[in-house]
Design a protein around this motif. Structure first.
Motif, PDB file in Angstrom:
ATOM      1  N   PRO A 264       0.902  -1.111   0.049  1.00  0.00           N
ATOM      2  CA  PRO A 264       0.001  -0.005   0.056  1.00  0.00           C
ATOM      3  C   PRO A 264       0.688   1.314  -0.070  1.00  0.00           C
ATOM      4  O   PRO A 264       1.863   1.113   0.627  1.00  0.00           O
ATOM      5  N   HIS A 265       0.213   2.309  -0.750  1.00  0.00           N
ATOM      6  CA  HIS A 265       0.981   3.427  -0.713  1.00  0.00           C
ATOM      7  C   HIS A 265       0.134   4.789  -1.260  1.00  0.00           C
ATOM      8  O   HIS A 265      -0.868   4.316  -1.585  1.00  0.00           O
ATOM      9  N   VAL A 266       0.483   5.866  -0.678  1.00  0.00           N
ATOM     10  CA  VAL A 266      -0.575   6.989  -0.852  1.00  0.00           C
ATOM     11  C   VAL A 266      -0.061   8.009  -1.780  1.00  0.00           C
ATOM     12  O   VAL A 266       1.369   8.443  -1.561  1.00  0.00           O
ATOM     13  N   ILE A 267      -0.784   8.731  -2.808  1.00  0.00           N
ATOM     14  CA  ILE A 267      -0.499   9.610  -3.549  1.00  0.00           C
ATOM     15  C   ILE A 267      -1.563  10.903  -3.046  1.00  0.00           C
ATOM     16  O   ILE A 267      -2.542  10.696  -3.203  1.00  0.00           O
ATOM     17  N   ALA A 268      -0.968  12.200  -2.676  1.00  0.00           N
ATOM     18  CA  ALA A 268      -1.803  13.193  -2.349  1.00  0.00           C
ATOM     19  C   ALA A 268      -1.842  14.126  -3.644  1.00  0.00           C
ATOM     20  O   ALA A 268      -0.703  14.525  -4.222  1.00  0.00           O
ATOM     21  N   GLN A 269      -3.131  14.382  -4.211  1.00  0.00           N
ATOM     22  CA  GLN A 269      -3.181  15.267  -5.207  1.00  0.00           C
ATOM     23  C   GLN A 269      -4.629  15.952  -5.272  1.00  0.00           C
ATOM     24  O   GLN A 269      -5.627  15.330  -4.850  1.00  0.00           O
ATOM     25  N   GLY A 270      -4.521  17.050  -5.641  1.00  0.00           N
ATOM     26  CA  GLY A 270      -5.675  17.892  -5.820  1.00  0.00           C
ATOM     27  C   GLY A 270      -6.602  17.935  -4.403  1.00  0.00           C
ATOM     28  O   GLY A 270      -7.736  17.787  -4.614  1.00  0.00           O
ATOM     29  N   GLY A 271      -5.875  17.921  -3.332  1.00  0.00           N
ATOM     30  CA  GLY A 271      -6.502  18.047  -1.930  1.00  0.00           C
ATOM     31  C   GLY A 271      -6.963  16.838  -1.547  1.00  0.00           C
ATOM     32  O   GLY A 271      -7.720  16.626  -0.420  1.00  0.00           O
ATOM     33  N   LEU A 272      -6.837  15.759  -2.311  1.00  0.00           N
ATOM     34  CA  LEU A 272      -7.296  14.234  -1.806  1.00  0.00           C
ATOM     35  C   LEU A 272      -6.358  13.263  -1.703  1.00  0.00           C
ATOM     36  O   LEU A 272      -5.024  13.531  -2.046  1.00  0.00           O
ATOM     37  N   TYR A 273      -6.249  12.322  -1.051  1.00  0.00           N
ATOM     38  CA  TYR A 273      -5.527  11.335  -0.596  1.00  0.00           C
ATOM     39  C   TYR A 273      -5.872  10.026  -1.354  1.00  0.00           C
ATOM     40  O   TYR A 273      -7.047   9.444  -1.025  1.00  0.00           O
ATOM     41  N   TYR A 274      -4.975   9.533  -2.191  1.00  0.00           N
ATOM     42  CA  TYR A 274      -5.577   8.091  -2.922  1.00  0.00           C
ATOM     43  C   TYR A 274      -4.514   7.242  -2.578  1.00  0.00           C
ATOM     44  O   TYR A 274      -3.200   7.198  -2.580  1.00  0.00           O
ATOM     45  N   LEU A 275      -5.168   5.906  -1.926  1.00  0.00           N
ATOM     46  CA  LEU A 275      -4.275   5.173  -1.308  1.00  0.00           C
ATOM     47  C   LEU A 275      -4.488   3.710  -2.203  1.00  0.00           C
ATOM     48  O   LEU A 275      -5.639   3.429  -2.586  1.00  0.00           O
ATOM     49  N   PHE A 276      -3.334   3.232  -2.608  1.00  0.00           N
ATOM     50  CA  PHE A 276      -3.261   1.992  -3.718  1.00  0.00           C
ATOM     51  C   PHE A 276      -2.709   0.997  -3.298  1.00  0.00           C
ATOM     52  O   PHE A 276      -1.930   1.041  -2.273  1.00  0.00           O
TER      53      PHE A 276
END
Length: 385
Positions: A264-276
Motif C-alpha cells: 500500500p502507498h499514498v499519493i496526495a493530489q488535488g487536495g485528496l488522498y489516493y491509497l493504492f
C-alpha cells in the motif's frame, strides 16, 4: 501535532464493492508485447520494485538517474521459490538504460533470512538514504519461516559516472512491532505466497497537511471473522528522523473479502488522498465476489479517511482478460506513472499449471513496461494515449 485516535476512521473494502466490477475496459492495462524482454540482469529474477523518493513523495533523480530498489534472486529452476532467496538490488535507470549496482545491503546485514519490499527516502541536504523494508524470517533458519518484521537503516548515497552506491549503512533497527491488538503478530512457520498473513511492505508517506511522517504497511486483522482478513495498517513517527513509530488502527480493512492488500502507498493530489494497493484474484474469499489481478485504490479527503473505493469498486488498473497474469506488484509514482514487474506471460486465460518447468517457461522476472493512470475525484482509469 500527533494524531488523535478519534481522528482515525477505519474504512472497509467490501464484497458489494467488488461485486460491482463489470466492464473494466477503462481500467485495462495494455497487453504485454510479444517481444517483451525476459532478462534485464543476467542470472537474476527481479520483481517488486520502488523508486528512491524525496520526503514529499516525489521521485529523486540525482544526476538525472532514477534509483530503483528491486527484489532479486538467482534465476532458479522454480521461480515460485524466489521469495525464499530475496535480496534488495540497487539498479539505476535513465532514458531506458538500466545499470546494475549490486545488492543494496551488505551480506549478513539483514536481521532476517530474506529481504522483502519497502520504500526508500532520500534527504538531499544530507545525502542520506533511509531504507524501510521487511525482514522475513530469522538468520540461519532452516527451513525458512514466514515471520515478518519492519526494519529501517540509513546510508550515504553517491552517484558517480552512472553508478550508484550507498555506504555506511546504520545498524538495522526495528521501526515498529506488531501489537496483536490491531494487527496479527506474523510468525508463521509454514505457508505459500498469497496465503500467508502480513506485517510487511513498509511505505513512507509525509502528509502535506501536517508534515508528519507515516508508514503504511500490509497487515492482517487479529481475531477476525474470516481467514480472508487483510488490512492496510499505519504507524506515525512521534520522534525526529523517522523514529518513535506508534501503531495506529488500520486505515482500510478487507475482512471477509481479501487476504492480501499488498504494497500500500499514498499519493496526495488535488487536495485528496489516493491509497493504492495490489492484489490477485486467488486471494479473494473463494465463496464471495472476486476481482482481477490488478492495482486497486480508495480516495479520501484526509489521510485518515473516510475512504471510498475508486470507481465504486476499488479497481484502478487490471491485467487484460487475454493475459490476466501478465504483470503484478504495481507502484504509482508521483507523476502517475505505474511501475510493476512481468509475472506470467504467454499464459492466456490459463489454466495455471503446477509445474516448476512450466512456471520457469512463462515467468518474466523483469520490470514491466510502464503505463500512466488518470485521477479525477473518485474516478481512476488507465491512460490509453
Amino acid at each position: 501535532m500527533q494524531v488523535s485516535l478519534a481522528d482515525i476512521s477505519t474504512s472497509h473494502w467490501c464484497a458489494r464493492h467488488v461485486a460491482a466490477i463489470d466492464d473494466f475496459s477503462d481500467q485495462t492495462i495494455p497487453q504485454a508485447p510479444a517481444n517483451l524482454p525476459r532478462t534485464l540482469l543476467d542470472g537474476l529474477y527481479l520483481w517488486d520494485m520502488w523508486p528512491l523518493q524525496l520526503p514529499d513523495g516525489s521521485t529523486a533523480k540525482p544526476d538525472g538517474w532514477t534509483i530503483w530498489f528491486i527484489l532479486s534472486s538467482p534465476a532458479i529452476p522454480d521461480p515460485d521459490l524466489r521469495h525464499g532467496l530475496a535480496r534488495i538490488r540497487l539498479v539505476i535507470e535513465k532514458d531506458g538504460e538500466w545499470r546494475d549496482c549490486g545488492n543494496a545491503l551488505p551480506d549478513g546485514y539483514n536481521p532476517g533470512s530474506r529481504e522483502w519490499a519497502g520504500t526508500s527516502v532520500f534527504d538531499p541536504e544530507t545525502g542520506m538514504v533511509t531504507l524501510f523494508y521487511t525482514a522475513a524470517g530469522y538468520p540461519g533458519e532452516d527451513p525458512i519461516t514466514f515471520a515478518q518484521r519492519l526494519f529501517q537503516t540509513s546510508g550515504a548515497l553517491e552517484v558517480k559516472d552512472g553508478i550508484a552506491a550507498i555506504t555506511g549503512w546504520s545498524e538495522p533497527a526495528e521501526s515498529v512491532e506488531s501489537d496483536g491488538r490491531h494487527y496479527m503478530i506474523v510468525n508463521q512457520k509454514e505457508g505459500v505466497p498469497g496465503f500467508i498473513k502480513g506485517f510487511r511492505d513498509p511505505a513512507h508517506f509525509r502528509d502535506p497537511a501536517t508534515e508528519r511522517d507515516y508508514l503504511l504497511f500490509t497487515g492482517s486483522i487479529p481475531n477476525a471473522n474470516s481467514d480472508w482478513n487483510g488490512c492496510i495498517g499505519i504507524a506515525e513517527a512521534t520522534g525526529s528522523g523517522f523514529s518513535g513509530w506508534q501503531l495506529l488502527p488500520p486505515l482500510i480493512t478487507a475482512d471477509g473479502l481479501n487476504n492480501e492488500q499488498e504494497r500500500p502507498h499514498v499519493i496526495a493530489q488535488g487536495g485528496l488522498y489516493y491509497l493504492f494497493w495490489s492484489t490477485q484474484r486467488k486471494v479473494f474469499e473463494p465463496n464471495g465476489p472476486n476481482g482481477p489481478n490488478g492495482l486497486y485504490g480508495m480516495v479520501a479527503p484526509s489521510l485518515f479517511g473516510p475512504y471510498e473505493p475508486l470507481n465504486g469498486t476499488g479497481l484502478v488498473a487490471a491485467n487484460p482478460d487475454s493475459e490476466p497474469f501478465q504483470y503484478y506488484s504495481w507502484w504509482v509514482m508521483d507523476d502517475l506513472q505505474v511501475a510493476s514487474f512481468v509475472d506470467l506471460v504467454g499464459v492466456g486465460t490459463g489454466p495455471i499449471v503446477d509445474d516448476a518447468a512450466w512456471r520457469r517457461a512463462h515467468f518474466g522476472g523483469v520490470p514491466a513496461p510502464r503505463f500512466r493512470i488518470c485521477l479525477d475525484g473518485n474516478r481512476a482509469w488507465v491512460d490509453q494515449g
